[in-house]
Design an enzyme around this catalytic site. Structure first.
Site, PDB file in Angstrom:
ATOM      1  N   ASP A  10       0.695  -1.408  -0.132  1.00 21.07           N
ATOM      2  CA  ASP A  10       0.167  -0.275   0.081  1.00 21.07           C
ATOM      3  C   ASP A  10       0.930   1.142   0.052  1.00 21.07           C
ATOM      4  OD1 ASP A  10      -2.113   1.867   0.320  1.00 21.07           O
ATOM      5  OD2 ASP A  10      -2.877   1.072   2.327  1.00 21.07           O
ATOM      6  N   ASP A 103      -3.285   2.488  -5.678  1.00 20.54           N
ATOM      7  CA  ASP A 103      -2.297   2.556  -4.845  1.00 20.54           C
ATOM      8  C   ASP A 103      -2.223   1.305  -3.857  1.00 20.54           C
ATOM      9  OD1 ASP A 103      -4.343   2.845  -3.385  1.00 20.54           O
ATOM     10  OD2 ASP A 103      -3.619   4.854  -2.208  1.00 20.54           O
ATOM     11  N   GLU A 104      -2.757   0.279  -4.236  1.00 22.17           N
ATOM     12  CA  GLU A 104      -2.775  -0.785  -3.378  1.00 22.17           C
ATOM     13  C   GLU A 104      -2.748  -2.300  -4.317  1.00 22.17           C
ATOM     14  OE1 GLU A 104      -5.378  -1.290   0.173  1.00 22.17           O
ATOM     15  OE2 GLU A 104      -6.439   0.346  -0.748  1.00 22.17           O
TER      16      GLU A 104
END
Length: 405
Positions: A10, A103-104
């Site tokens: 993350d 973003d993960e």
């Protein structure tokens, strides 16, 4: 696809981190990223967060809290470039990677030690350093037997931490409120609190059938995952869409019919672009109009034949727009394609019409060659802002391949 260890990576304050890659002057200073209209904070650095600025704060309130902060306008096209680099790097150290969001990512961590020739926790830190050195983005990483535990681990390690969670992780789960679980919203958390289930350890120790009755089969899956039994596998490709929507803010409240019509046309063009990308045709078109994010009106029209034609969708949307109430200012609008049909599986009839005209195809070819929106309908001309600000040409829902959108 089964794996003995699942990782969750993350990125920390991702939008700000991306801006800092290309603007070194932003490093170490309070920095916020603003939304499309430049009116509110959609992401913040940890330095800005320490002043009490929160996501969603209007810019004028954020400036009062931190007068010397630097604010930049969001650029989702750039953020996708960095996100794809992170995805490509992760694929070099893992056999399976799930592109969960911009973003993960989840990944198979079973080969991590062998890849770096290090014990698992040291290998996880080596991956974190590799991402920092090659991409320039700080990340937090969780490693666990199940993805729920892995995500819980990375979330609890922010910023720039790593956590390896064993199957027996009582002390860690006791430290985590049940509301931290992905999939447990405020209403579910209240139901659990009413039964004195307040931590993730309480959840894990609760009666399984009671959890299932309370939170359905999804709640039961979390119960198994907290015990280290992987129920939710890594998915390397996104399931087919049941519907595709494009829309969002209309740049403020408006009752101007020319602007409302222009936003409808812009959303139609974005929707057709998405239908082209996913290689599907729409069977139904819906129009949703909101007043200040409160559902105001929804219309739905079946198409005579499955289509991704501008003219066909335009002719479906405009009568719905004309029928919509005009007593409230419009703040948001969405156009939704449903009853989707794969283009290579369409059943042609005697009265079959080509789903896209030569003009549609020419427009697509030119935009693919010269850039997004190089050609667009003149009916969008009342939207002066989208012609004068390139940040309007891209939205986060235009990023393909994510699992959680």
């Amino acid at each position: 696809m089964g794996t003995s260890l699942i990782g969750h990576i993350d990125a920390d304050c991702f939008y700000v981190s991306c801006e800092r890659i290309r603007s070194h002057s932003l490093r170490g200073v309070p920095c916020g990223v603003l939304g499309n209209q430049g009116a509110c904070v959609i992401a913040k650095s940890y330095e800005l967060k320490s002043y009490g600025v929160k996501t969603g704060h209007p810019i004028w309130e954020a400036k009062k809290l931190c007068p010397h902060a630097v604010f930049v306008k969001r650029d989702f096209r750039w953020y996708e470039v960095i996100s794809r680099k992170l995805l490509d790097l992760l694929k070099t150290v893992s056999p399976l990677v799930e592109y969960y969001s911009i973003d993960e990512m989840f990944f198979d961590a079973s080969e991590l030690s062998r890849h770096f020739q290090l014990p698992l926790e040291a290998a996880t830190r080596a991956l974190q350093t590799l991402v920092q050195d090659q991409i320039g983005v700080p990340v937090s990483i969780g490693i666990a037997p199940a993805r729920t535990l892995a995500k819980l681990g990375s979330d609890a390690s922010k910023p720039f931490g790593v956590r390896v969670i064993e199957k027996d992780c009582e002390s860690f789960l006791r430290s985590q409120p049940v509301g931290e679980l992905c999939g447990i919203g405020s209403r579910s958390a209240k139901k659990l609190h009413d039964r004195n289930i307040r931590t993730c350890w309480d959840y894990r120790q609760a009666d399984r059938l009671m959890i299932r009755n309370l939170l359905t089969i999804k709640g039961e899956a979390l119960w198994w995952e907290l015990r280290g039994d992987a129920i939710n596998p890594i998915q390397t490709s996104r399931p087919p869409h049941k519907a595709i929507a494009r829309g969002g803010s209309c740049g403020g409240k408006t009752m101007d019919p020319d602007r409302i019509r222009a936003w409808a046309v812009r959303n139609i063009e974005r929707l057709i672009e998405a239908l082209d990308h996913h290689r599907v045709y729409a069977g139904h078109i819906s129009l949703q109009i909101d007043a200040n994010k409160t559902a105001l009106w929804l219309g739905r029209t079946p198409l005579a034949v499955p289509s991704a034609s501008f003219r066909t969708i335009y002719d479906a949307v405009m009568p719905m727009l004309a029928a919509a109430p005009t007593s409230h200012p419009v703040s948001h609008m969405h156009i939704i394609a449903e009853n989707l049909t794969w283009r290579d599986k369409i059943q042609k009839s005697l009265f079959f019409e080509e789903p896209q005209s030569p003009l549609d195809q020419l427009k697509r070819d030119i935009n693919q060659k010269l850039g997004r929106f190089a050609i667009r309908s003149a009916e969008t001309l009342p939207l002066h802002e989208i012609y004068h600000d390139a940040t309007h040409n891209y939205d986060i829902c235009d990023i393909s391949g994510k699992m959680c959108f």
